[in-house]
Write a protein that holds these residues in place. Structure first.
Motif: not given
Length: 295
Positions: A220-224, A273-277
């Motif tokens: 499910x991913x992780x929290x940014x 967010x534009x740079x986040x993996x």
């Protein structure tokens, strides 16, 4: 001849589906939850809508009993809006990461506890804090409930009916809150804050038995954290600025500074967010994002 004749037939008729024609409706795998599960989600939305409208009728009685000033009295309403609007997007993300059923039940439980705290609050300050926390709980409740509908009711007429009943529950709750708030205030304004408690308890018990379990959390991913802080802070400042603007003036330095800070935080959020993996904001394929998307 037998093999040639059976080939096209098996391509046209799915196994176990003799006599069925046309594609199957798109929707989640598994049985659709029943009417009682939908009623549970609608009851939670009804409760949330009631709490938006019934408090306004009780404000004069609250002011007389607790001795609140007009400036602090408005925060009984504004604190709820601040928590709701500021944490709505974060609530949707939490539903995707932690589980929609889990987020829904936790939010309903907090809503019930804080409703009791507001009903017995001995001072205006504690009442405002209770309203703020209740707004935060509503900000987690709403996207979790909507995404439960969009992920468990098949797309098409069945989901449309479920969303229609959900929206109707909210409208009825808002109108009913005005009526019930006036009736209960005649007895005691504290009953207005206790009104959602039995609904929340019923929704909590029913939801724990009727709502489908969450899928495994793997993948499910992780929290940014940076994205979460900037977007939530920006939304909080925006709601706070709107709530304070009538008192200080829409063109005052204070209001303009708050809106400027809001724009700065949201612009920083977009840049992060534009740079986040793994972007924090729900993507179009997210169940919660689809729940809020127009159909």
């Amino acid at each position: 001849m037998t093999q040639e004749a059976s080939g096209p037939r098996s391509a046209q008729t799915p196994p176990g589906g003799e006599g069925r024609t046309g594609p199957r409706p798109a929707g989640p795998v598994g049985a659709t939850p029943g009417a009682l599960a939908l009623l549970t989600l609608c009851a939670a939305h009804f409760m949330d809508a009631i709490d938006l409208s019934d408090v306004g009728v009780a404000l004069p009685a609250i002011q007389d009993d607790l001795g609140m000033s007009p400036a602090s009295l408005q925060w009984v309403v504004s604190a709820y809006a601040l928590g709701y609007g500021g944490f709505l997007l974060l609530g949707g993300r939490a539903a995707d990461l932690l589980g929609r059923r889990r987020a829904f039940l936790a939010a309903v439980g907090v809503f019930a506890v804080v409703s009791v705290a507001g009903a017995i609050a001995p001072s205006g300050g504690l009442l405002i804090v209770a309203r703020l926390i209740k707004g935060v709980a509503a900000g987690f409740l709403a996207p979790a409930a909507l995404s439960l509908i969009t992920t468990n009711w098949p797309e098409g007429p069945e989901r449309g009916r479920a969303l229609g009943w959900y929206a109707t529950a909210g409208a009825c709750g808002f109108v009913g809150g005005l009526v019930l708030g006036g009736v209960l205030t005649e007895v005691s304004w504290r009953l207005v804050f206790a009104l959602p408690v039995p609904i929340a308890v019923a929704a909590l018990i029913a939801g724990s038995h009727l709502l489908p379990p969450d899928p495994p959390p793997a993948g499910r991913g992780r929290v940014d954290v940076a994205g979460a802080l900037t977007v939530t802070g920006g939304l909080l400042l925006c709601v706070y600025a709107i709530a304070q603007a009538p008192e200080h003036g829409w063109t005052s330095v204070r209001t303009i500074a708050l809106f400027a800070a809001t724009a700065l935080l949201l612009a920083l959020f977009v840049r992060i967010e534009a740079r986040a993996d793994t972007p924090w904001c729900p993507c179009p394929s997210s169940p919660t994002a689809r729940a809020w998307a127009p159909t």
